[in-house]
Design an enzyme around this catalytic site. Structure first.
Site, PDB file in Angstrom:
ATOM      1  N   ASN A   9      38.804  60.637 -22.016  1.00  0.00           N
ATOM      2  CA  ASN A   9      38.865  61.560 -21.740  1.00  0.00           C
ATOM      3  C   ASN A   9      39.115  61.481 -20.449  1.00  0.00           C
ATOM      4  O   ASN A   9      37.605  62.072 -19.630  1.00  0.00           O
ATOM      5  CB  ASN A   9      38.130  62.196 -22.806  1.00  0.00           C
ATOM      6  N   LYS A  11      38.815  64.632 -19.139  1.00  0.00           N
ATOM      7  CA  LYS A  11      38.814  66.073 -19.191  1.00  0.00           C
ATOM      8  C   LYS A  11      39.565  66.674 -17.868  1.00  0.00           C
ATOM      9  O   LYS A  11      40.452  66.558 -17.715  1.00  0.00           O
ATOM     10  CB  LYS A  11      37.259  66.197 -18.756  1.00  0.00           C
ATOM     11  N   HIS A  98      35.645  69.736 -28.560  1.00  0.00           N
ATOM     12  CA  HIS A  98      34.305  68.810 -27.711  1.00  0.00           C
ATOM     13  C   HIS A  98      33.847  69.814 -27.560  1.00  0.00           C
ATOM     14  O   HIS A  98      33.635  70.845 -27.796  1.00  0.00           O
ATOM     15  CB  HIS A  98      35.108  68.332 -26.851  1.00  0.00           C
ATOM     16  N   GLU A 100      32.027  70.573 -24.625  1.00  0.00           N
ATOM     17  CA  GLU A 100      32.635  71.556 -23.866  1.00  0.00           C
ATOM     18  C   GLU A 100      32.944  72.325 -24.083  1.00  0.00           C
ATOM     19  O   GLU A 100      32.905  74.288 -23.772  1.00  0.00           O
ATOM     20  CB  GLU A 100      33.778  70.156 -22.723  1.00  0.00           C
ATOM     21  N   GLU A 170      29.106  62.433 -30.659  1.00  0.00           N
ATOM     22  CA  GLU A 170      28.648  63.430 -28.929  1.00  0.00           C
ATOM     23  C   GLU A 170      27.196  64.038 -28.986  1.00  0.00           C
ATOM     24  O   GLU A 170      27.808  65.194 -28.886  1.00  0.00           O
ATOM     25  CB  GLU A 170      30.314  63.281 -28.029  1.00  0.00           C
ATOM     26  N   GLY A 176      27.286  62.458 -19.798  1.00  0.00           N
ATOM     27  CA  GLY A 176      27.616  63.218 -18.797  1.00  0.00           C
ATOM     28  C   GLY A 176      26.220  63.395 -18.197  1.00  0.00           C
ATOM     29  O   GLY A 176      26.469  63.361 -17.110  1.00  0.00           O
ATOM     30  N   SER A 216      28.144  59.233 -22.316  1.00  0.00           N
ATOM     31  CA  SER A 216      28.017  57.830 -21.003  1.00  0.00           C
ATOM     32  C   SER A 216      27.911  56.998 -21.553  1.00  0.00           C
ATOM     33  O   SER A 216      26.767  55.688 -20.615  1.00  0.00           O
ATOM     34  CB  SER A 216      26.367  58.139 -21.000  1.00  0.00           C
TER      35      SER A 216
HETATM   36  P1  PGA Z   1      30.635  61.010 -20.571  1.00  0.00           P
HETATM   37  O1  PGA Z   1      31.618  61.682 -21.060  1.00  0.00           O
HETATM   38  O2  PGA Z   1      31.461  59.321 -20.902  1.00  0.00           O
HETATM   39  O3  PGA Z   1      30.723  61.560 -18.856  1.00  0.00           O
HETATM   40  O4  PGA Z   1      29.011  61.511 -20.876  1.00  0.00           O
HETATM   41  C1  PGA Z   1      31.654  61.564 -22.441  1.00  0.00           C
HETATM   42  C2  PGA Z   1      32.636  62.877 -23.336  1.00  0.00           C
HETATM   43  O5  PGA Z   1      32.312  64.049 -23.312  1.00  0.00           O
HETATM   44  O6  PGA Z   1      33.896  62.522 -24.238  1.00  0.00           O
END
Ligand code: PGA
Length: 254
Positions: A9, A11, A98, A100, A170, A176, A216
């Protein structure tokens, strides 16, 4: 046996020239790794790169997906992209829910269900994301939160619809942050989610559902995660922008 899926992803990263460079690097390194049928790679770049990337990946086994879709059909919705538009561009996967999008764009399960239905009508596979916040886990409410996120969607789907959905667990506190769930924490929640699907539908649907872990994930921590029974791959954010790390994750999944 469920197929392993490694999804990147991107983003809102990177710019177009860097994106082209990145996809070329992933292509060169990943294609020799996925000659067998063991793992499916999916890339979720920003919308506006999808068409160009579709051309670049058309002769490969790397799939492409969208990071989002409109919750309405076509019409006067400035700035939105519909499921039928994605279908007309041969896009086969779409991220839904997601954290976010839940947090910054106020997306709730009612809206997410509309999006899922529109995608399924167009034969696009939703990757439905769920996961608790840090405070939920601290308050020991993580199972209740995830159960709610799963049941509000899956109770509204037919068995045939449910079979098409991929789930990504997640935990928000791991996205992140560099803090990855331990394999035990992840396995425990994946088994819980699979059991919820079993309760709503049956053994066959539960056993057939791919459940990815996200938060992560890196090459260095992925092997341990993939050794867990109910972890069927990863949804990768930051490390999917680093071709060596991303391909290291793919290698560990094979
Ligand atoms: P990350 O993000 O691997 O940077 O923690 C995962 C995601 O948001 O799908």
């Amino acid at each position: 046996m469920r197929k392993k899926i490694i999804a990147g992803n991107w983003k809102m990263n990177p710019d177009f020239a860097q994106g082209i460079e990145l996809i070329e690097k992933i292509k060169t390194t990943a294609i020799p790794l996925i000659e067998g049928d063991g793992v499916q790679i999916l890339i979720f770049p920003p919308y506006i790169y999808l068409n160009e990337f579709a051309g670049k990946l058309s002769t490969t086994k790397i799939g492409l997906g969208s990071q989002n879709v409109a919750s309405t059909k076509n019409g006067a919705y400035t700035g939105e992209i519909s499921a039928s538009m994605l279908k007309s561009m041969q896009i086969k996967y779409c991220l839904i829910g997601h954290s976010e999008r839940r947090e910054y764009f106020n997306e709730d399960e009612k809206l997410l269900l509309q999006k899922i239905k529109l995608l399924l009508d167009e034969n696009i596979i939703p990757i439905y994301c769920c996961g608790e916040r840090l405070t939920d886990r601290q308050n020991n409410e993580h199972f209740a939160i995830v159960k709610d996120q799963i049941s509000k969607i899956f109770l509204e789907l037919t068995r045939e619809e449910a079979k098409k959905i991929i789930i990504a667990y997640e935990p928000v506190w791991a996205i992140g942050t560099g803090v990855v769930a331990t394999p035990q924490q992840a396995q425990e929640m994946h088994a819980f989610i699979r059991n919820e699907i079993r309760i709503i539908f049956d053994e066959e649907v539960a056993e057939g559902t791919s459940i990815l872990y996200g938060g992560s994930v890196k090459a260095s921590n992925s092997a341990e995660l993939f050794s867990c029974n109910d972890i069927d791959g990863a949804l990768v954010g930051g490390a999917s922008l680093l071709p060596d790390d991303f391909c290291g994750i793919i290698k560990n999944s094979i």
